[in-house]
Motif scaffolding. Structure first.
Motif, mmCIF file in Angstrom:
data_model
loop_
_atom_site.group_PDB
_atom_site.id
_atom_site.type_symbol
_atom_site.label_atom_id
_atom_site.label_comp_id
_atom_site.label_asym_id
_atom_site.label_seq_id
_atom_site.Cartn_x
_atom_site.Cartn_y
_atom_site.Cartn_z
ATOM 1 N N TRP A 203 0.813 -1.228 0.000
ATOM 2 C CA TRP A 203 0.000 0.000 0.000
ATOM 3 C C TRP A 203 0.840 1.269 0.000
ATOM 4 C CZ3 TRP A 203 -4.455 -1.660 -1.342
ATOM 5 C CH2 TRP A 203 -4.896 -2.909 -0.917
ATOM 6 N N ASP A 204 2.138 1.143 0.190
ATOM 7 C CA ASP A 204 3.010 2.315 0.210
ATOM 8 C C ASP A 204 3.671 2.575 -1.139
ATOM 9 O OD1 ASP A 204 4.457 -0.004 0.313
ATOM 10 O OD2 ASP A 204 5.994 0.766 1.696
ATOM 11 N N PRO A 207 -0.883 4.907 -4.582
ATOM 12 C CA PRO A 207 -2.107 5.217 -3.839
ATOM 13 C C PRO A 207 -3.299 4.439 -4.392
ATOM 14 C CG PRO A 207 -1.652 6.966 -5.404
ATOM 15 C CD PRO A 207 -0.473 6.025 -5.462
ATOM 16 N N GLN A 209 -7.344 4.570 -5.422
ATOM 17 C CA GLN A 209 -8.206 5.601 -5.999
ATOM 18 C C GLN A 209 -9.664 5.343 -5.607
ATOM 19 O OE1 GLN A 209 -7.765 7.396 -10.060
ATOM 20 N NE2 GLN A 209 -9.688 6.310 -10.504
ATOM 21 N N SER A 222 -10.769 10.817 -5.765
ATOM 22 C CA SER A 222 -9.755 11.149 -4.776
ATOM 23 C C SER A 222 -8.762 10.000 -4.673
ATOM 24 C CB SER A 222 -10.392 11.428 -3.403
ATOM 25 O OG SER A 222 -11.094 10.296 -2.937
ATOM 26 N N LYS A 223 -7.552 10.297 -4.237
ATOM 27 C CA LYS A 223 -6.506 9.281 -4.092
ATOM 28 C C LYS A 223 -5.821 9.449 -2.749
ATOM 29 C CE LYS A 223 -5.387 8.928 -9.046
ATOM 30 N NZ LYS A 223 -4.296 8.983 -10.059
ATOM 31 N N CYS A 224 -5.353 8.331 -2.192
ATOM 32 C CA CYS A 224 -4.571 8.415 -0.961
ATOM 33 C C CYS A 224 -3.798 7.118 -0.746
ATOM 34 C CB CYS A 224 -5.463 8.714 0.245
ATOM 35 S SG CYS A 224 -6.420 7.307 0.835
ATOM 36 N N TYR A 225 -2.731 7.206 0.012
ATOM 37 C CA TYR A 225 -1.995 6.019 0.432
ATOM 38 C C TYR A 225 -2.661 5.489 1.702
ATOM 39 C CZ TYR A 225 1.817 7.099 -2.810
ATOM 40 O OH TYR A 225 2.560 7.330 -3.933
ATOM 41 N N GLU A 227 -2.076 3.924 5.101
ATOM 42 C CA GLU A 227 -0.869 3.926 5.935
ATOM 43 C C GLU A 227 -1.078 3.363 7.340
ATOM 44 O OE1 GLU A 227 1.347 7.859 4.092
ATOM 45 O OE2 GLU A 227 -0.102 8.123 5.720
ATOM 46 N N HIS A 235 -12.525 6.660 4.777
ATOM 47 C CA HIS A 235 -11.838 7.342 3.677
ATOM 48 C C HIS A 235 -12.865 8.040 2.800
ATOM 49 C CE1 HIS A 235 -7.813 5.593 4.407
ATOM 50 N NE2 HIS A 235 -8.496 4.574 4.881
#
Length: 287
Positions: A203-204, A207, A209, A222-225, A227, A235
């Motif tokens: 997951w690192d 990201p 979506q 939107s996108k994010c890692y 963590e 989310h």
């Protein structure tokens, strides 16, 4: 305070006694109801426990007219009973604040007790998950952590794709879509719940979506890692706006990570929540 409190005192300034004094139980019910109509539902319910007069006043229909969604009758007709006119507005509000299951029990909606806003939750079992039928990739796990008592757990996969949709007559307003996810899962050892992060990986690198779209053309990406291990997190996918409370709003949403250069695993998927945007902070505070 002195001048006003003397009106409730049994003794006058000249030493004589008033023939009676005003008590809470003697306030006209219509006056009590009028005051209660300006309060939030939790405050109304708290004051209703004071005495019989307040309890009777708290059930007045006009108090709850402004607390119920504009399309509450549709919610009652379609999901609760066939004749809501047999119920008082207070009872309707009370019933709708308790989760109402539909679609074979894999979806539910309820009214937020404080604001009367409509919230909706969709179980992982109601989502279309690529590879869900192959136990090498995914497993459904029974757990009390979920309001649906089941989560989907990803062992390992190259192509992550989780999609869902819903059609619902939301009251007009602005709504947010949230995925409830966690890296890792809990296992039991000696009757104790222990965090297990052994399968968490991938997951690192890239990201994930999130995406949503509605039939009237609204879209969000939107996108994010991912963590934080071991904790459930909401989310934020995006927002959409409902203008007409009496027309079903159809929404599609997804979570993807389709870069096939690496595998990823150890992800728990609980549910998707749709709620008024003003309540997002409240949901996150509950975790």
């Amino acid at each position: 305070m002195g001048a006003n409190s003397s009106l409730l005192s049994p003794d006058s300034s000249d030493g004589s006694t008033h023939p009676s004094k005003l008590t809470l139980g003697e306030i006209p019910e219509s006056c009590v109801a009028l005051v209660l109509s300006y309060l939030d539902p939790p405050e109304i319910c708290k004051l209703a426990r004071l005495n019989r007069a307040f309890r009777a006043a708290s059930s007045a229909d006009f108090i709850w007219d402004d607390k119920l969604p504009l399309n509450y009758q549709h919610l009652v007709d379609d999901y609760l009973i066939t004749n809501p006119r047999k119920l008082g507005k207070y009872e309707i509000y009370s019933r709708l604040t308790r989760p109402v299951r539909f679609d074979d029990g894999n979806k539910e909606f309820w009214l937020d007790k404080r604001t009367g806003g409509v919230c909706l939750s969709i179980s992982s079992k109601a989502l279309n998950i690529t590879g869900i039928d192959d136990r090498r990739y995914w497993n459904f796990i029974q757990t009390n952590e979920s309001r649906f008592h089941t989560i989907a757990y990803l062992q390992q996969i190259w192509w992550l794709e989780v999609e869902g949709d819903v059609g619902f007559k939301f009251p007009s307003g602005r709504y947010s879509v949230l995925f409830k996810l966690r890296l890792g899962r809990f296992t039991k050892r000696s009757n104790r719940r222990v965090s297990n992060y052994e399968g968490v990986h991938g997951w690192d690198i890239k990201p994930v979506q999130f995406q949503l779209s509605t039939t009237d053309g609204q879209q969000a990406v939107s996108k994010c890692y991912l963590e934080n291990k071991g904790v459930w997190e909401y989310h934020h996918v995006g927002d959409f706006v409902v203008d007409d409370s009496f027309v079903p709003t159809k929404i599609k949403f997804s979570l993807t990570q389709i870069d096939c250069t690496h595998t990823k695993g150890g992800l728990s998927v609980d549910s998707v929540v749709i709620c008024p945007s003003s309540l997002v902070k409240d949901f996150k505070a509950l975790l």
